[in-house]
Scaffold this motif. Structure first.
Motif, short mmCIF file in Angstrom:
data_model
loop_
_atom_site.label_atom_id
_atom_site.label_comp_id
_atom_site.label_asym_id
_atom_site.label_seq_id
_atom_site.Cartn_x
_atom_site.Cartn_y
_atom_site.Cartn_z
N TYR A 7 0.83 -1.21 0.00
CA TYR A 7 0.00 0.00 0.00
C TYR A 7 0.86 1.26 0.00
O TYR A 7 0.58 2.21 -0.73
N GLY A 69 -8.29 -6.12 9.17
CA GLY A 69 -8.27 -4.69 8.85
C GLY A 69 -7.70 -4.43 7.47
O GLY A 69 -8.24 -3.62 6.71
N PHE A 70 -6.61 -5.11 7.14
CA PHE A 70 -6.04 -4.98 5.79
C PHE A 70 -7.06 -5.41 4.74
O PHE A 70 -7.22 -4.74 3.71
N PHE A 73 -9.69 -2.76 4.36
CA PHE A 73 -9.11 -1.58 3.73
C PHE A 73 -8.93 -1.81 2.23
O PHE A 73 -9.20 -0.91 1.42
N TYR A 74 -8.49 -3.00 1.85
CA TYR A 74 -8.27 -3.29 0.43
C TYR A 74 -9.58 -3.46 -0.34
O TYR A 74 -9.59 -3.42 -1.57
N THR A 77 -11.03 0.79 -0.10
CA THR A 77 -10.29 1.82 -0.83
C THR A 77 -10.73 1.91 -2.29
O THR A 77 -11.03 3.01 -2.77
N LEU A 99 -11.70 6.43 6.53
CA LEU A 99 -11.09 5.15 6.13
C LEU A 99 -9.58 5.21 6.29
O LEU A 99 -8.96 4.28 6.81
N GLN A 100 -8.98 6.31 5.87
CA GLN A 100 -7.53 6.47 5.97
C GLN A 100 -7.09 6.46 7.44
O GLN A 100 -6.10 5.83 7.79
N SER A 103 -7.45 2.89 8.73
CA SER A 103 -6.52 1.96 8.08
C SER A 103 -5.10 2.10 8.60
O SER A 103 -4.35 1.12 8.60
N THR A 106 -3.59 -0.44 11.05
CA THR A 106 -2.97 -1.71 10.69
C THR A 106 -1.45 -1.65 10.84
O THR A 106 -0.80 -2.69 10.88
#
Length: 186
Positions: A7, A69-70, A73-74, A77, A99-100, A103, A106
């Protein structure tokens, strides 16, 4: 490690890329703001939230939560990009900074990984060797991951592979694999 590096490598390019191609279309000023905001938020996660959370739930649970969480987020996003494609700009600016912020949490997985390594060493004498091997593996990942993921992102966008989201699919699959791997930690 790979999840965070993937990321980190593509984020500025993704943020700059036109929304019609799969990015956010941010200006350099907004990219700088996102980077600074992310750095501050991650420092807060690591310094203020990680210690009491680790004390309460432990290393393995933190790694498990971060692996999920990853994954979230993936998924979310690229969905933020879909908001821009649908001209839902206000909703994008409400949800994406949140979201940022979430994220960046993580990032505590890196600290938890080091603690898991310390716990995995059979003796204190072997801890140095184990850390040296981990450092060697990390150096290799840090060398290859940015090149690999930026190339995949560029190909995703250029050829509109999976609608420009191929890199997110790959990162999601890696995060899912991490969830399985974490289950096998002691």
């Amino acid at each position: 490690m790979t999840l965070g590096l993937s990321y980190t490598a593509i984020a500025p390019v993704f943020w700059f890329t036109n929304p019609t191609l799969g990015g956010y279309g941010l200006s350099p000023l907004w990219i700088s703001a996102f980077l600074g905001f992310s750095g501050i938020a991650q420092a807060i996660w690591v310094l203020a939230i990680f210690p009491p959370l680790h004390h309460r739930i432990g290393t393995k649970s933190i790694l498990h939560i971060c692996s999920y969480g990853f994954q979230m987020f993936y998924i979310l996003t690229p969905m933020s990009n879909l908001l821009l494609r649908a001209d839902m700009t206000l909703l994008f600016w409400i949800l994406t900074p949140l979201l940022q912020l979430l994220s960046t949490g993580t990032g505590i997985s890196l600290t938890a990984i080091q603690l898991a390594l310390n716990d995995a060493a059979p003796t204190s004498a072997s801890l140095g060797t184990l850390n040296a091997l981990a450092l060697k593996a990390t150096s290799g990942i840090r060398t290859v991951a940015p090149i690999l993921f930026t190339a995949v992102f560029a190909a995703s966008v250029r050829y509109q592979l999976v609608g420009g989201y191929l890199v997110w699919v790959i990162m999601l699959l890696l995060a899912a694999g991490t969830t399985i791997a974490v289950r096998h930690l002691p």
